[in-house]
Design an enzyme around this catalytic site. Structure first.
Site, PDB file in Angstrom:
ATOM      1  N   GLY A  30      -1.332   9.672  -4.498  1.00 33.40           N
ATOM      2  CA  GLY A  30       0.056   9.409  -4.773  1.00 33.40           C
ATOM      3  C   GLY A  30       0.786   9.964  -5.941  1.00 33.40           C
ATOM      4  N   VAL A  31       1.776   9.325  -6.296  1.00 32.24           N
ATOM      5  CA  VAL A  31       2.350   9.716  -7.584  1.00 32.24           C
ATOM      6  C   VAL A  31       1.358   9.047  -8.717  1.00 32.24           C
ATOM      7  CG1 VAL A  31       3.698   7.282  -7.944  1.00 32.24           C
ATOM      8  CG2 VAL A  31       4.491   9.512  -8.551  1.00 32.24           C
ATOM      9  N   ASP A  32       0.827   8.046  -8.569  1.00 34.85           N
ATOM     10  CA  ASP A  32      -0.268   7.768  -9.846  1.00 34.85           C
ATOM     11  C   ASP A  32      -1.265   8.892  -9.957  1.00 34.85           C
ATOM     12  OD1 ASP A  32      -1.333   6.139 -11.568  1.00 34.85           O
ATOM     13  OD2 ASP A  32      -2.531   5.070  -9.890  1.00 34.85           O
ATOM     14  N   THR A 120       6.419   2.237  -1.917  1.00 34.40           N
ATOM     15  CA  THR A 120       6.754   2.640  -0.461  1.00 34.40           C
ATOM     16  C   THR A 120       5.746   3.658   0.001  1.00 34.40           C
ATOM     17  OG1 THR A 120       8.246   4.623  -1.523  1.00 34.40           O
ATOM     18  CG2 THR A 120       9.304   2.491  -1.273  1.00 34.40           C
ATOM     19  N   GLY A 121       4.681   3.925  -0.627  1.00 35.15           N
ATOM     20  CA  GLY A 121       3.668   4.816  -0.234  1.00 35.15           C
ATOM     21  C   GLY A 121       2.606   4.111   0.430  1.00 35.15           C
ATOM     22  N   TYR A 123       1.239   1.447  -0.472  1.00 40.79           N
ATOM     23  CA  TYR A 123       1.506  -0.188  -0.352  1.00 40.79           C
ATOM     24  C   TYR A 123       2.540  -0.575   0.707  1.00 40.79           C
ATOM     25  CZ  TYR A 123      -0.915  -0.600  -4.915  1.00 40.79           C
ATOM     26  OH  TYR A 123      -1.704  -0.439  -5.866  1.00 40.79           O
TER      27      TYR A 123
END
Length: 169
Positions: A30-32, A120-121, A123
């Site tokens: 994801g964003v990470d 919100t992904g 997790y």
């Protein structure tokens, strides 16, 4: 002062972008993963130094690193909680992730910051509840300082963008 946009957080020109990190600080999906990929190895190297010093980052906490090749000066790695049906203090931990990010921003002279939709992904934190917590935490923090001039919630997906847009109207 608080805005929302739909886009890629790695492209935003602000002093600091916040990463929805995991406790290991070693990158993920994801964003990470996107932030680590776009920013290059300097971010990972800083994260490894932090791990060597303190053993990662606890849920609800945040750490700061260089932004590497990103247009920002810093990346603030905030660890949000995994949703467990609200039974594990998730709301308070998510709020803390936002407020601890802002404290680090203030300590490092950051006047503009962008946030992703933390937790919100994968997790699975409910998106509307997460947006309410994020906006409340940021709004509350802004009552304590005038040094942070610009906050941008950057939503990668249309659903989060609509939720934040409605709450910020």
């Amino acid at each position: 002062m608080i805005t929302v946009l739909k886009g890629d957080i790695t492209q935003i020109e602000v002093d600091a972008i916040v990463n929805a990190a995991n406790t290991s600080l070693l990158g993920g999906s994801g964003v990470d993963g996107a932030i680590h990929k776009a920013g290059g190895k300097a971010i990972l190297e800083d994260c490894q130094k932090i791990r060597n010093k303190q053993g990662g980052c606890k849920v609800g906490e945040a750490v700061i690193t260089t932004a590497g090749k990103l247009p920002a000066k810093f990346v603030i790695h905030a660890v949000g909680p995994v949703w467990n049906n609200g039974k594990s203090n998730e709301e308070e931990l998510l709020s803390s992730a936002y407020s601890n990010s802002l404290k680090l921003a203030l300590d490092n002279g950051v006047s503009s910051i962008s946030f992703p939709n933390i937790s919100t992904g994968i997790y699975k934190f409910p998106k509307e509840k997460a947006a309410q917590i994020a906006i409340q935490a940021v709004t509350d923090f802004l009552t304590t300082t005038n040094k942070i001039e610009k906050i941008v919630f950057v939503c990668f997906d249309e659903e989060n963008y609509k939720i934040y847009s409605e709450f910020l109207m």
